[in-house]
Design an enzyme around this catalytic site. Structure first.
Site, mmCIF file in Angstrom:
data_model
loop_
_atom_site.group_PDB
_atom_site.id
_atom_site.type_symbol
_atom_site.label_atom_id
_atom_site.label_comp_id
_atom_site.label_asym_id
_atom_site.label_seq_id
_atom_site.Cartn_x
_atom_site.Cartn_y
_atom_site.Cartn_z
ATOM 1 N N PRO A 1 32.649 48.156 35.496
ATOM 2 C CG PRO A 1 33.274 50.239 36.345
ATOM 3 C CD PRO A 1 32.737 48.903 36.768
ATOM 4 C CG ASN A 2 35.188 51.168 31.232
ATOM 5 O OD1 ASN A 2 34.478 51.614 30.339
ATOM 6 N ND2 ASN A 2 35.556 51.893 32.272
ATOM 7 N NE ARG B 1 39.237 48.616 29.933
ATOM 8 C CZ ARG B 1 39.157 48.560 31.259
ATOM 9 N NH1 ARG B 1 38.570 47.527 31.849
ATOM 10 N NH2 ARG B 1 39.635 49.514 32.005
ATOM 11 C CE1 TYR C 1 42.705 45.987 32.576
ATOM 12 C CE2 TYR C 1 42.562 47.727 30.915
ATOM 13 C CZ TYR C 1 42.651 47.335 32.242
ATOM 14 O OH TYR C 1 42.690 48.280 33.232
ATOM 15 C CG ASN D 1 37.851 42.832 37.313
ATOM 16 O OD1 ASN D 1 38.026 43.921 37.876
ATOM 17 N ND2 ASN D 1 38.519 42.476 36.231
ATOM 18 C CB ALA E 1 37.491 52.256 37.561
ATOM 19 C CG HIS F 1 41.247 51.322 41.946
ATOM 20 N ND1 HIS F 1 42.009 50.280 42.393
ATOM 21 C CD2 HIS F 1 41.121 51.146 40.599
ATOM 22 C CE1 HIS F 1 42.340 49.505 41.357
ATOM 23 N NE2 HIS F 1 41.809 50.006 40.258
ATOM 24 C CG ASP G 1 29.801 49.575 53.387
ATOM 25 O OD1 ASP G 1 30.823 49.129 53.943
ATOM 26 O OD2 ASP G 1 29.417 50.751 53.503
ATOM 27 C CD GLU H 1 40.642 43.015 44.895
ATOM 28 O OE1 GLU H 1 41.215 42.562 45.916
ATOM 29 O OE2 GLU H 1 40.748 44.187 44.534
ATOM 30 C CG HIS I 1 42.111 43.526 39.954
ATOM 31 N ND1 HIS I 1 41.072 44.392 39.685
ATOM 32 C CD2 HIS I 1 42.181 43.407 41.295
ATOM 33 C CE1 HIS I 1 40.553 44.791 40.824
ATOM 34 N NE2 HIS I 1 41.199 44.211 41.820
ATOM 35 C CB SER J 1 46.086 44.691 34.489
ATOM 36 O OG SER J 1 45.382 45.469 35.438
ATOM 37 N NE ARG K 1 47.375 49.107 34.751
ATOM 38 C CZ ARG K 1 46.118 49.156 34.303
ATOM 39 N NH1 ARG K 1 45.250 48.209 34.656
ATOM 40 N NH2 ARG K 1 45.722 50.127 33.509
ATOM 41 N NE ARG L 1 45.231 51.665 36.539
ATOM 42 C CZ ARG L 1 44.095 52.015 35.930
ATOM 43 N NH1 ARG L 1 42.953 51.427 36.237
ATOM 44 N NH2 ARG L 1 44.095 52.939 34.987
HETATM 45 C C1 DQA Z 1 41.023 46.011 36.351
HETATM 46 C C2 DQA Z 1 42.051 47.018 36.902
HETATM 47 C C3 DQA Z 1 41.379 48.323 37.261
HETATM 48 O O1 DQA Z 1 42.339 49.232 37.776
HETATM 49 C C4 DQA Z 1 40.748 48.938 36.035
HETATM 50 O O2 DQA Z 1 40.089 50.138 36.373
HETATM 51 C C5 DQA Z 1 39.843 48.001 35.335
HETATM 52 C C6 DQA Z 1 40.255 46.601 35.187
HETATM 53 C C7 DQA Z 1 41.689 44.718 35.869
HETATM 54 O O3 DQA Z 1 40.952 43.758 35.622
HETATM 55 O O4 DQA Z 1 42.910 44.656 35.707
HETATM 56 O O5 DQA Z 1 38.819 48.379 34.803
HETATM 57 O O6 DQA Z 1 40.134 45.686 37.386
#
Ligand code: DQA
Length: 142
Positions: A9-10, A17, A22, A73, A76, A79, A86, A97, A99, A101, A106, A110
């Site tokens: 998401p996002n 954003r 980011y 990635n 959110a 977390h 699963d 994995e 990220h 950031s 942070r 997170r």
């Molecule tokens: C993220 C870090 C997450 O905490 C956040 O909710 C994101 C982006 C990152 O790529 O740094 O949506 O996964």
């Protein structure tokens, strides 16, 4: 070698954003960067993004028997999502994995990652280069 790159998401809002966190690259820029890198290294990549937890679970399940590695990635959902954890465990596909950031520098919430438990490696805080590092890791095994 076929790698599935999953963004949660996002991440479709990259460039818009919180650019201080980011960066200014858009999701389209990220996809281009990944495709160019993979092409150079002769690695097959499939890119997938969704804002919906169940869709991310479906994408992981559908990778069974098709993908040799998953770069994820989960945004959110990192977390919170036992369902994504699963799903990764269910398919037993090597996963990394990523990220953009540095999640460990942070907010406290997170620092918790469920998906990490099913991943060989976490790359955090390297910006979008982290995706390329994850692909190289899965392709080269180091
Ligand atoms: C993220 C870090 C997450 O905490 C956040 O909710 C994101 C982006 C990152 O790529 O740094 O949506 O996964």
């Amino acid at each position: 070698m076929n790698i599935l790159v999953i963004n949660g998401p996002n991440l479709n809002m990259l460039g818009i954003r919180e650019p201080g966190i980011y960066g200014r690259e858009t999701y389209a820029d990220l996809c281009r960067k990944i495709r160019e890198h993979a092409e150079k290294k002769e690695i097959g990549v499939t890119l997938y993004q969704s804002n919906h937890e169940g869709d991310l679970v479906d994408a992981i399940q559908q990778a069974y028997g098709k993908a040799d590695g998953i770069v994820i990635n989960p945004g959110a959902y990192t977390h919170t999502s036992v369902a994504i954890l699963d799903a990764l465990k269910a398919v037993s596909i090597r996963a990394v994995e990523v990220h953009i950031s540095d999640v460990d520098a942070r907010e406290e919430f997170r620092k918790i990652s469920y998906v990490r438990l099913a991943c060989e490696k976490t790359i955090s805080g390297h910006g979008t280069d982290g995706y390329l590092e994850a692909i190289d890791y899965l392709a080269g095994g180091n």
